[in-house]
Design a protein around this motif. Structure first.
Motif, mmCIF file in Angstrom:
data_model
loop_
_atom_site.group_PDB
_atom_site.id
_atom_site.type_symbol
_atom_site.label_atom_id
_atom_site.label_comp_id
_atom_site.label_asym_id
_atom_site.label_seq_id
_atom_site.Cartn_x
_atom_site.Cartn_y
_atom_site.Cartn_z
ATOM 1 N N ALA A 94 81.294 61.956 30.031
ATOM 2 C CA ALA A 94 82.311 61.269 30.710
ATOM 3 C C ALA A 94 82.552 61.926 32.105
ATOM 4 O O ALA A 94 82.838 61.223 32.900
ATOM 5 N N ALA A 95 82.533 63.282 32.130
ATOM 6 C CA ALA A 95 82.779 63.985 33.605
ATOM 7 C C ALA A 95 82.243 65.409 33.346
ATOM 8 O O ALA A 95 81.631 65.950 32.255
ATOM 9 N N GLY A 96 81.825 65.809 34.546
ATOM 10 C CA GLY A 96 81.349 67.268 34.621
ATOM 11 C C GLY A 96 80.137 67.160 35.736
ATOM 12 O O GLY A 96 79.782 68.005 36.463
ATOM 13 N N VAL A 97 79.267 66.112 35.502
ATOM 14 C CA VAL A 97 78.053 66.218 36.173
ATOM 15 C C VAL A 97 78.004 64.749 36.839
ATOM 16 O O VAL A 97 78.443 63.685 36.317
ATOM 17 N N ALA A 98 77.038 64.864 37.896
ATOM 18 C CA ALA A 98 77.129 63.460 38.690
ATOM 19 C C ALA A 98 75.820 63.214 38.901
ATOM 20 O O ALA A 98 74.740 63.916 38.680
ATOM 21 N N SER A 99 75.378 61.878 39.296
ATOM 22 C CA SER A 99 74.023 61.321 39.556
ATOM 23 C C SER A 99 73.438 61.928 40.574
ATOM 24 O O SER A 99 73.901 62.430 41.545
ATOM 25 N N GLY A 100 72.046 62.334 40.246
ATOM 26 C CA GLY A 100 71.385 63.249 41.175
ATOM 27 C C GLY A 100 71.311 64.650 40.856
ATOM 28 O O GLY A 100 70.345 65.180 41.550
ATOM 29 N N GLN A 101 72.210 65.376 40.147
ATOM 30 C CA GLN A 101 72.096 66.849 39.755
ATOM 31 C C GLN A 101 71.144 66.911 38.772
ATOM 32 O O GLN A 101 70.445 65.932 37.785
ATOM 33 N N THR A 102 70.480 68.133 38.771
ATOM 34 C CA THR A 102 69.406 68.673 37.767
ATOM 35 C C THR A 102 70.086 69.269 36.794
ATOM 36 O O THR A 102 70.729 70.391 37.161
ATOM 37 N N VAL A 103 69.809 69.063 35.617
ATOM 38 C CA VAL A 103 70.436 69.472 34.517
ATOM 39 C C VAL A 103 69.134 70.290 33.456
ATOM 40 O O VAL A 103 68.282 69.526 33.342
ATOM 41 N N VAL A 104 69.399 71.501 33.162
ATOM 42 C CA VAL A 104 68.437 72.211 32.166
ATOM 43 C C VAL A 104 68.580 71.469 30.809
ATOM 44 O O VAL A 104 69.700 71.225 30.254
ATOM 45 N N THR A 105 67.609 71.304 30.103
ATOM 46 C CA THR A 105 67.316 70.416 28.670
ATOM 47 C C THR A 105 67.029 71.653 27.852
ATOM 48 O O THR A 105 66.894 71.323 26.677
ATOM 49 N N ALA A 106 66.204 72.545 28.154
ATOM 50 C CA ALA A 106 65.643 73.557 27.204
ATOM 51 C C ALA A 106 66.051 75.033 27.808
ATOM 52 O O ALA A 106 65.666 75.252 28.932
ATOM 53 N N GLY A 107 66.164 75.872 26.885
ATOM 54 C CA GLY A 107 66.260 77.417 27.074
ATOM 55 C C GLY A 107 67.806 77.485 27.553
ATOM 56 O O GLY A 107 67.800 78.345 28.195
ATOM 57 N N VAL A 108 68.795 76.793 27.396
ATOM 58 C CA VAL A 108 70.309 76.944 27.796
ATOM 59 C C VAL A 108 70.590 78.130 27.217
ATOM 60 O O VAL A 108 71.718 78.713 27.780
ATOM 61 N N ASN A 109 70.301 78.783 26.045
ATOM 62 C CA ASN A 109 70.963 80.037 25.222
ATOM 63 C C ASN A 109 70.442 81.199 25.921
ATOM 64 O O ASN A 109 70.883 82.290 25.621
ATOM 65 N N PHE A 110 69.409 81.063 26.806
ATOM 66 C CA PHE A 110 68.653 82.571 27.561
ATOM 67 C C PHE A 110 69.121 82.575 28.832
ATOM 68 O O PHE A 110 68.336 83.356 29.601
ATOM 69 N N LEU A 111 70.187 81.658 29.455
ATOM 70 C CA LEU A 111 70.286 81.702 30.918
ATOM 71 C C LEU A 111 71.370 82.474 31.116
ATOM 72 O O LEU A 111 72.486 82.445 30.367
ATOM 73 N N LYS A 112 71.711 83.006 32.350
ATOM 74 C CA LYS A 112 73.170 83.354 32.778
ATOM 75 C C LYS A 112 73.447 82.949 34.257
ATOM 76 O O LYS A 112 72.483 82.532 34.927
ATOM 77 N N ALA A 113 74.740 82.740 34.393
ATOM 78 C CA ALA A 113 75.184 82.594 35.743
ATOM 79 C C ALA A 113 74.445 83.037 36.878
ATOM 80 O O ALA A 113 74.446 84.454 36.893
ATOM 81 N N GLY A 114 73.887 82.451 37.959
ATOM 82 C CA GLY A 114 73.333 82.972 39.005
ATOM 83 C C GLY A 114 71.949 83.255 38.750
ATOM 84 O O GLY A 114 71.294 83.913 39.712
ATOM 85 N N GLN A 115 71.215 83.122 37.662
ATOM 86 C CA GLN A 115 69.995 83.246 37.568
ATOM 87 C C GLN A 115 68.877 82.513 38.239
ATOM 88 O O GLN A 115 69.330 81.199 38.322
ATOM 89 N N HIS A 116 67.917 82.884 38.858
ATOM 90 C CA HIS A 116 66.838 82.026 39.219
ATOM 91 C C HIS A 116 65.816 81.253 38.338
ATOM 92 O O HIS A 116 65.563 82.066 37.305
#
Length: 392
Positions: A347-369
């Motif tokens: 319903a809200a949070g992301v907009a059309s055209g943005q790239t969203v991660v779909t796998a490996g979300v538990n192994f990431l941290k903010a600002g990671q390349h």
């Protein structure tokens, strides 16, 4: 001439000079060791951790919500047939899966005892008939004697009562004979419909009681797909007006179906509510027992963004997703509007055209390349709704 004191002084100076010369290599070795230790203590620069991920480019699409469940094709009417009398099974004429016609013999009981009972009932009928005929003849004779005033009226009345009693006994014996004849015919179990044998519950040599199911026959014709509705979806299932059914054997063939029946009580074993979906009349390639995939769809004219379940991350009691911007991920909270099959509606949070991660979300941290895998970075048709394509 050297004095003893001068000799001692010369020897002492010679020893000091020798000791100093010997200490020079040890001093150089110590300096080299200190230099090497200092070089090892220097900090090594760490290389930046770049993690490969799968991601999709989200786009607005239909907000239709769907519920997909697996079911089984079953007959609309399935009868459990049994003998109307008890006895020993002496023959079985059908096998599992046999196609039968109306009136076809299925099983046979031993008719010996019932045949003897029928003979007894026939003999009792003959005796009752003779008694009736005798009482009728006597009544007619006494009627003639009464007409000539040779006997009293009471005697004629007694003969009339005797005849009526004999007539009733005859009718009773006749009914008993007919009933026993029916009992004898019940030793043959026949199919009352055109259909197929779906189960055999008794074998030759087994003694069964009257009414015990021994054969199941599915009536040919309409078929249903039976599915179990989870209790958390029972309140919304009636709002889903569109129902599509596809067979596991033919996944590309989609049929439109209708909800025929929804059980008001949960199954005591599975704790699900049984729903029966009517298949269309032209479902010719569907066979009993096939596995079906039933999709209950609720149409929504509004636009929404769909994401796969694997893209969601529970973080401190809120639901978030990783958004990729210039090769760097950041955590963005989202609001879930509902479910659509294996996807969720955002319903809200992301907009059309943005790239969203779909796998490996538990192994990431903010600002990671991160680096997006090539298979996911390739252009995808907007009509594709898979987790590795464009979410609609």
């Amino acid at each position: 001439m050297l004095t003893p004191e001068s000799t001692v002084l010369k020897k002492a100076k010679s020893r000091e000079l020798t000791h100093g010369v010997l200490q020079l290599p040890m001093m150089f070795a110590g300096l080299i060791l200190l230099a090497s230790v200092g070089a090892c203590s220097k900090s090594v620069e760490k290389s930046e951790d770049v993690r490969p991920v799968r991601a999709i480019v989200v786009k607005n699409g239909t907000a239709d919500s769907a519920l997909e469940l697996s079911g089984e094709v079953r007959p609309r009417i399935e009868s459990r047939l049994g003998f109307r009398v008890g006895g020993k099974i002496v023959s079985r004429k059908v096998e599992l899966g046999t196609v039968v016609k109306r009136g076809q013999l299925l099983m046979q009981l031993d008719p010996q005892d019932l045949a003897l009972a029928q003979t007894q009932a026939k003999a009792a009928l003959a005796a009752a008939e003779s008694n009736r005929d005798l009482a009728l003849a006597e009544m007619k004779r006494y009627q003639e004697l009464r007409s000539k005033n040779f006997v009293a009226a009471t005697v004629l009345d007694s003969k009339d009562v005797a005849y009526k009693s004999a007539q009733s006994s005859y009718e009773q014996a006749l009914a008993a004979y007919k009933n026993q004849s029916n009992q004898t015919s019940y030793t043959s179990l026949e199919s009352d419909v055109d259909g197929v044998v779906t189960s055999i519950d008794a074998e030759v040599g087994q003694v069964v009681a009257a009414g015990t199911p021994v054969v199941r026959v599915a009536q040919a014709g309409d078929m249903d797909v039976v599915v179990g509705i989870p209790e958390n979806k029972i309140n919304v299932i009636r709002q889903m007006t569109d129902i599509n059914v596809s067979m596991w054997a033919q996944p590309t063939k989609v049929m439109t179906a209708k909800l025929r029946e929804l059980s008001p009580i949960a199954d005591p074993v599975t704790r699900t509510y049984t729903a029966k979906v009517i298949l269309p009349a032209d479902a010719n390639d569907v066979r009993l027992g096939m596995t079906a995939n039933v999709s209950f769809i609720a149409r929504n004219p509004n636009q929404a963004i769909k994401l796969p379940m694997t893209a969601l991350l529970q973080n401190k009691g809120s639901t978030s997703v990783w958004v990729v911007e210039q090769g760097v991920v950041k955590l963005v909270p989202v609001q879930i509007a509902g479910a659509a099959g294996e996807d969720v509606l955002i319903a809200a949070g992301v907009a059309s055209g943005q790239t969203v991660v779909t796998a490996g979300v538990n192994f990431l941290k903010a600002g990671q390349h991160v680096t997006i895998l090539a298979a996911d970075a390739a252009p995808v048709n907007e009509a594709n709704t898979s987790t590795t394509g464009v979410a609609k």
